[in-house]
Enzyme design. Structure first.
Site, short mmCIF file in Angstrom:
data_model
loop_
_atom_site.label_atom_id
_atom_site.label_comp_id
_atom_site.label_asym_id
_atom_site.label_seq_id
_atom_site.Cartn_x
_atom_site.Cartn_y
_atom_site.Cartn_z
N ASP A 3 -9.34 1.35 8.11
CA ASP A 3 -10.05 1.88 6.94
C ASP A 3 -9.77 1.01 5.73
OD1 ASP A 3 -7.62 3.15 5.29
OD2 ASP A 3 -7.29 3.48 7.41
N ASP A 38 -8.63 2.28 2.86
CA ASP A 38 -7.86 3.16 2.00
C ASP A 38 -8.82 3.89 1.04
OD1 ASP A 38 -5.33 4.25 1.54
OD2 ASP A 38 -5.07 3.05 -0.25
N1 ADE Z 1 -5.05 4.03 4.34
C1 ADE Z 1 -3.91 4.23 4.98
N2 ADE Z 1 -2.78 4.52 4.29
C2 ADE Z 1 -1.60 4.72 4.95
N3 ADE Z 1 -1.47 4.67 6.28
C3 ADE Z 1 -2.57 4.42 7.00
N4 ADE Z 1 -2.75 4.29 8.32
C4 ADE Z 1 -4.05 4.01 8.54
N5 ADE Z 1 -4.72 3.94 7.37
C5 ADE Z 1 -3.82 4.18 6.39
#
Ligand code: ADE
Ligand SMILES: CSC[C@H]1O[C@H](OP(=O)(O)O)[C@H](O)[C@@H]1O
Length: 293
Positions: free
Chosen positions: A212, A214
């Site tokens: 992703d 974030d």
């Molecule tokens: N955006 C994110 N922040 C923290 N841990 C994660 N693991 C997968 N995506 C994450």
């Protein structure tokens, strides 16, 4: 304690990575440590001509939060099993446009944003300070990177992993701050493992699988667990294939200074270390001091 069978390489599987179908001669091994129970039993088997042990970091039922992980028990158990190398596979959020979901990043640095973690084997009568300037084993990192490239994954060699506390994901202000620090990916688990693995003289590297963006990206949705799981399902095969290839490529006889990381790091003289601390650290410090007296 029963004598444990010896392994060559350890594998810690993170979110979405709970098993390794590729192992042959599979058996489950329970390991007790002076630091308590690891996250799960170990799946021990053969892979690429080597003996490996797989551990599901959050347990196969995924019921352990990052903050609740007993990192010391997990890493110490790998040490007791005799692991010469430790590979981590982890889900991460991306802090850079170019690191898109499904890409694999092979970080070489960390920034610590945790508050509630125990991340040393030392203390209570024995002091040691290992170097962490290079927290990742470059040899293992490059081997994993080459393996992923051969498989055809989009790969990025190097990068800084922000280790946040969680379990909540970051606020947007935090996500922007990490980007302003030029950090690359974010997760909740790898730095404590890297620190403890270094104290245990086990070279460690991670496959950081981007799931992703974030919550900083204007055109992309903010991270959710659904999103992470969906991408991890797509990536599962590539991650397992990367590990299988890397395990084949690792030369266990490669001269690796991390196997001696503690050599000049212990400050406390053996005669001043309490007997119970010597016993609790025997698998790690046994080569540097008599732990029976
Ligand atoms: N955006 C994110 N922040 C923290 N841990 C994660 N693991 C997968 N995506 C994450
Ligand atoms: C399921 S999203 C957050 C979760 O995923 C990562 O886990 P791991 O490093 O074990 O793959 C991240 O660190 C969080 O624990």
């Amino acid at each position: 304690m029963a004598t444990l069978e010896k392994i060559d390489i350890g594998i810690v599987g993170g979110s979405g990575f709970y098993n390794m179908e590729e192992l042959t001669d599979r058996r489950e091994v329970e390991v007790e440590t002076p630091y308590g129970k690891p996250s799960d039993s170990f799946l021990v088997g053969r892979l690429g001509g080597k003996t490996v042990a797989f551990l599901a970091r959050h347990n196969r039922k995924h019921h352990i939060l990052p903050t609740e992980l007993n990192f010391r028990a997990n890493i110490y158990a790998f040490k007791q099993l005799g692991a010469r190398y430790l590979i981590s596979a982890s889900a991460v959020g991306s802090l850079k446009e170019a690191y898109a979901p499904t890409h694999f990043v092979f970080p070489d640095q960390f920034i610590d944003r945790t508050r509630h973690r125990v991340d040393t084997f030392f203390g209570e009568g024995i002091v040691a300070h290992v170097s962490l300037a290079e927290p990742i084993c470059t040899y293992l990192q490059k081997t994993l990177y080459n393996a992923a490239r051969e498989i055809g994954v989009n790969t990025h060699l190097g990068g800084t992993y922000v280790n946040m506390e969680g379990p909540q994901f970051s606020t947007r202000a935090e996500s922007f701050m990490y980007r302003s620090w030029d950090a690359d990916v974010i997760g909740m688990t790898n730095l404590q493992e890297a620190k403890l693995a270094r104290e245990a003289e086990i070279p460690y590297a991670t496959i950081a699988m981007v799931t992703d963006y974030d919550c900083w990206h204007e055109e992309e949705e903010h991270v959710t667990v659904d999103m992470v799981v969906k991408i991890l399902r797509q990536n599962a095969e590539a991650a397992a294939a990367t590990i299988a290839k890397a395990v084949t490529l690792i030369d266990l006889d490669h001269v690796n200074p991390i196997h001696e990381a503690l050599k000049f790091s212990i400050l406390t003289q053996a005669e001043n270390v309490p007997a119970e601390r010597k016993q609790a650290l025997a698998a790690i410090i046994g080569k540097y001091m008599d732990t029976d007296s």
